[in-house]
Design an enzyme around this catalytic site. Structure first.
Site, short mmCIF file in Angstrom:
data_model
loop_
_atom_site.label_atom_id
_atom_site.label_comp_id
_atom_site.label_asym_id
_atom_site.label_seq_id
_atom_site.Cartn_x
_atom_site.Cartn_y
_atom_site.Cartn_z
N ASP A 1 0.82 -1.21 0.00
CA ASP A 1 0.00 0.00 0.00
C ASP A 1 0.86 1.27 0.00
OD1 ASP A 1 -2.63 1.43 0.46
OD2 ASP A 1 -1.57 2.01 2.28
N GLU B 1 1.70 -0.07 -4.82
CA GLU B 1 0.85 1.07 -5.16
C GLU B 1 1.70 2.32 -4.95
OE1 GLU B 1 -2.99 3.68 -3.71
OE2 GLU B 1 -1.87 2.43 -2.30
#
Length: 609
Positions: A259, A295
């Site tokens: 993330d 990401e």
């Protein structure tokens, strides 16, 4: 260095805690029988001890300096939630049945992102298992699970986790996740897990008390950054490297989605992402290939370049630019970061180069942004039209279903699945799910609840006039319940038709060489203006595919120079089979065909040679 509690069998457990600034540490067993066992400190600040007469399921705290009890930062289970004791887990008691599993190559993956609690009415890992066959039938071969690290309460997206090693108890805990992964592998489905290494949530974050895990030298959107490059960062780095290996090794996870790596700050000579990638590469040498997918909003190819050329060695990263370019062309939205997009040529550029902004000036950022990624492989980029962020961070969690037409939904599916990149679907998009995906939490701290509510209202204050209401209460149970899928709709009317359309596109990706070969160097993407048509040509050896995607809301006529040979129509979204009126294009094209063709509004047609 293994950290946490490690059950060795025969009622024996090893405990290891990294706490270099603490003067005294003991294991405080609280159930089934209470006792306190001192641990010994080594030169690196790790406290160790092997304790007898400990059963799996035993509950414990670490007692610091003879007075303060705290849960294990590397707890494998928190059965009473983030404020309760940690639990000893016997990982060897689970019987795996996936010994023949060898994973799925990244370039062949079709990823399906889901949230455990809203994907089924039960909201558990095991409840996902009966839906796996239908996902496989659709053409999906990898599910990506939003974070499952223990968070407060039972309602959360997962990004408020405070125990990165503990599996969320309300989802089914350790055994529930193992059963899901085992069942997926036996049926041919890979499992990707979303992990958060840029921050920990605000409630139950007892790691703060150890004084080493965070730094105020950098700030993230969630507060102080994790300490990856300051004093005492060695144990922090080990904590997260071991966490990545834990999911891949102990739970047989196939890949990790990392993330928001742009919020990971590390200016040391070896970036923490590179260290994690190095450890995962070593693990892969012992079996089949495991993957790391980042990401990032940096458009920085260093993340996925190999270490030999100064890269971090991460296998792939998301391309937000592809999403933004597609979304703005479809919807016309231009607020926030969408103001950098809106031109069809930008979508064409995303097909050709992966990033739209590759050291180009960004009006939204008021600076130059990104870098050229032409030396990276196409399979190193994951693209989508929807995901949890792009849907859930909207005030009303509205999906594309409520923003564009049915024809537009088919066009959207084709735009993603005809790309030379790894596609990601967001749960429900394949049949046009209408339920929103809203932001929700279940904190217990009244001040924190108040802060989240007020922050959400303030964030969307300007949207009150548009929606005629305030943002939904993130703490309310009904906010999560509204976000659950209406799974039964996939068999109804146009929802079923859209599902079949996705299935057809995914079948084409697998079986047509020019689409299965993910190589943007074997691709031409150009825009026919002012008709708003994207022309896409892809090839592999002597096989070619020609696609026209009409983003106009009107019938348009285009002039096409048909290349030599015969081209057979493979897909036309205007056909009645896909809910269209009728096709305006012939079944066969060749050099003798008419040079002007009419395309239905918001349609896609694919020809193969």
């Amino acid at each position: 260095m293994y950290i946490g509690s490690q059950y060795l069998g025969d009622r024996t457990c090893n405990f290891t805690l990294w706490a270099p600034l603490v003067g005294e540490v003991a294991v405080h067993l609280v159930a089934p029988a209470e006792k306190i066992i001192p641990l010994q400190k080594d030169e690196w600040g790790y406290w160790h001890g092997t304790v007898n007469n400990v059963e799996p399921g035993s509950l414990y705290f670490y007692q610091l300096d003879g007075q303060k009890d705290t849960a294990d930062p590397a707890s494998r289970s928190q059965p009473e939630g983030v404020h309760g004791p940690s639990q000893v887990v016997d990982h060897n008691s689970f019987t795996w049945n996936d010994s023949e599993w060898r994973g799925i190559p990244l370039e062949q993956m079709v990823i399906y992102e889901l949230h455990v609690a809203t994907f089924t009415p039960e909201g558990t890992f095991e409840a996902i298992i009966p839906r796996v066959p239908e996902l496989l039938e659709l053409g999906v071969n990898a599910i990506e699970i939003m974070p499952v690290a223990q968070f407060p309460g039972d309602r959360n997206w997962g990004y408020d986790g405070t125990f990165p090693y503990a599996v969320q108890n309300s989802y089914g805990g350790v055994d529930g996740l193992k059963k899901l992964v085992d069942a997926c592998h036996q049926q041919g489905m890979a499992v990707i897990l979303d992990v958060v290494y840029n921050h920990l949530g605000p409630e139950g974050n007892y790691i703060w008390g150890f004084g080493t895990y965070f730094t105020d030298h950098y700030k993230t959107p969630w507060g102080s950054a994790i300490n990856f490059d300051g004093p005492y960062s060695d144990g922090v780095r080990n904590y997260f490297v071991q966490n990545a290996l834990y999911w891949l090794e102990t739970f047989h996870i196939d890949a990790l989605r990392l993330d928001a790596v742009h919020a990971i700050y590390d200016f040391g000579a070896k970036h923490i992402l590179a260290e994690i990638a190095e450890a995962v590469a070593q693990l892969s040498q012992q079996g089949y290939k495991r993957y790391l997918i980042a990401e990032s909003d940096l458009n920085d190819p260093r993340i996925i370049r190999p270490p030999q050329v100064g890269g971090y060695g991460i296998d792939a990263q998301w391309s937000d630019d592809f999403h933004h370019a597609l979304h703005t062309v479809l919807t016309g939205e231009n607020q926030g970061y969408y103001q950098d997009f809106g031109q069809l040529e930008q979508l064409a550029k995303a097909y050709r180069h992966s990033f739209v902004y590759a050291w180009d000036y960004s009006p939204h950022r008021h600076r130059y942004h990104g870098n050229d990624a032409s030396d990276c492989l196409s399979q190193q980029f994951v693209v989508c039209s929807q995901n949890h962020d792009q849907v859930g961070n909207r005030m009303m969690g509205d999906r594309l279903t409520s923003l564009i037409s049915f024809e537009g939904l088919k066009l959207t599916a084709a735009a993603v699945l005809l790309s030379p990149y790894v596609p990601l679907l967001f749960m429900g998009e394949e049949y046009g799910e209408t339920a929103p995906f809203l932001y929700f939490v279940s904190h217990s701290d009244p001040d924190l609840i108040k802060g989240v509510r007020e922050g959400r209202k303030a964030e969307f204050a300007a949207f009150f006039e548009i929606y005629g209401q305030e943002a939904p209460d993130p703490q309310a149970v009904e906010t999560m319940e509204r976000s659950r899928l209406n799974w039964e709709k996939r068999h109804e009317g146009k929802n079923r038709m859209l599902w079949l359309f996705y299935q057809k596109l995914l079948e084409m990706r697998r079986t047509i060489p020019a689409l299965a070969n993910l190589d943007r160097n074997n691709l031409e993407a150009s825009v026919i203006e002012p008709e708003k048509v994207l022309q896409l040509r892809r090839w592999c050896d002597n096989k070619q595919v020609l696609c026209w995607l009409n983003f106009s809301s009107e019938v348009v006529k285009i002039k096409a120079n048909i290349l030599s040979g015969t081209w057979k129509k493979q897909l036309d979204s205007a056909d009645p089979a896909w809910g269209g009126d009728h096709s305006l294009l012939p079944e066969i094209l060749n050099s003798e065909s008419q040079s002007a063709f009419a395309l239905h509004p918001e349609s896609v047609v694919v020809y193969c040679q």
